[in-house]
Each structure stands twice: as C-alpha cells, then as structure tokens.
Design a protein around this motif. Structure first.
Motif, short mmCIF file in Angstrom:
data_model
loop_
_atom_site.label_atom_id
_atom_site.label_comp_id
_atom_site.label_asym_id
_atom_site.label_seq_id
_atom_site.Cartn_x
_atom_site.Cartn_y
_atom_site.Cartn_z
N TYR A 84 0.84 -1.19 0.00
CA TYR A 84 0.00 0.00 0.00
C TYR A 84 0.88 1.24 0.00
O TYR A 84 1.64 1.50 0.93
N ASN A 85 0.80 2.01 -1.08
CA ASN A 85 1.54 3.26 -1.22
C ASN A 85 0.82 4.12 -2.26
O ASN A 85 1.20 4.16 -3.42
N SER A 91 0.95 3.07 -8.45
CA SER A 91 -0.11 2.51 -7.61
C SER A 91 -1.41 2.39 -8.42
O SER A 91 -1.66 3.15 -9.34
N TYR A 96 -2.51 0.43 -4.15
CA TYR A 96 -1.51 -0.63 -4.00
C TYR A 96 -0.55 -0.64 -5.18
O TYR A 96 -0.94 -0.42 -6.33
N VAL A 97 0.70 -0.91 -4.87
CA VAL A 97 1.75 -1.00 -5.89
C VAL A 97 2.19 -2.46 -5.97
O VAL A 97 2.42 -3.11 -4.94
#
Length: 140
Positions: A84-85, A91, A96-97
């Motif tokens: 999560y970023n 992202s 989420y990435v």
C-alpha cells in the motif's frame, strides 16, 4: 595428461557457473524495488539452473562427469507483492503497488551459498595444484 587436469577443469566449470549465478543474484537484488520494466510489469526474479556436463559418448565408459554449466535462466512465477503506497506513480486505484517478487533475505542466502561453492571449488583447484607439484617433486 588429460586425467591429471580433470579435477581442475571440473572445479573451474563450477567456479564459472557460480560466478554467473552471483551475477544473476546481484541483478535480482539491484531490481528488488523496480516496479516497472520495459514490458510495464514489475521486475521478476531470475533463477539460474545448472546441469552436468558429460564427457564422451552415452553407453560407454567415457561417459563420465565433466563439470557443470548453466542450463537455463528462468523467471520466478511467484506472484508480485502488493504494497500500500497511494503516492507511488505505479499505484493502482486502491493505492496498491505491485512490487517485484524478489525476497532480499532469500537472495542473500543464495548469494552466500554461491560464494561458498565458488570458494570450495577454488580450494579444490589449489589442493590439486599442490598435489601435482608434490608429485613432480618426488622424482627430485
């Protein structure tokens, strides 16, 4: 004379294969945070596979072990990690990435294993050279 240097040649092939494996591990570590490659996906961990090298023809006594070589470099198919970023440019809508499937701890263990195998092959070469030199000095 061929038999005299067989152990050196086998160990040298092992050193060469382990050096190649160390280079791939270094590439994995260098790309452990690469979220986008040329194909738009995160970096996929690479795995090196070795295979034995056989001398001679099959079914004959000459068909004996002659070392190892790199047989393939495959991509690890384990799923990417989701982190999560929401501020990251890669992202998704939920923030989420997708991160590479590189586990730094596993790569470090693989690196230590490859380095140890490389060092052991070097020790075999040094021992063989010492034995050959001792054998040459017997006649003096």
């Amino acid at each position: 004379m061929d038999g005299i240097f067989k152990s050196i040649n086998i160990s040298a092939s092992g050193m060469s294969a382990e050096r190649f494996r160390l280079n791939v591990i270094s590439q994995n570590l260098a790309n452990s945070d690469t979220t986008r490659t040329e194909n738009g996906e995160p970096y996929r961990r690479k795995i090196v596979t070795f295979e034995e090298v056989l001398n001679g023809e099959k079914g004959k006594r000459k068909n004996d072990f002659g070392g190892v070589k790199v047989s393939s470099i495959e991509e690890d198919t384990t799923p990417f990690k989701l982190v999560y970023n929401p501020d990251h440019p890669d992202s998704n809508e939920e923030g989420y990435v997708r991160m590479p499937n590189v586990n730094v701890l596993k790569e470090m263990v693989d690196m230590m294993t490859a380095q140890r195998a490389y060092d052991l092959n070097a020790a075999v070469i040094n021992s063989a050279k010492s034995m050959y030199n001792s054998a040459l000095n017997i006649g003096k």
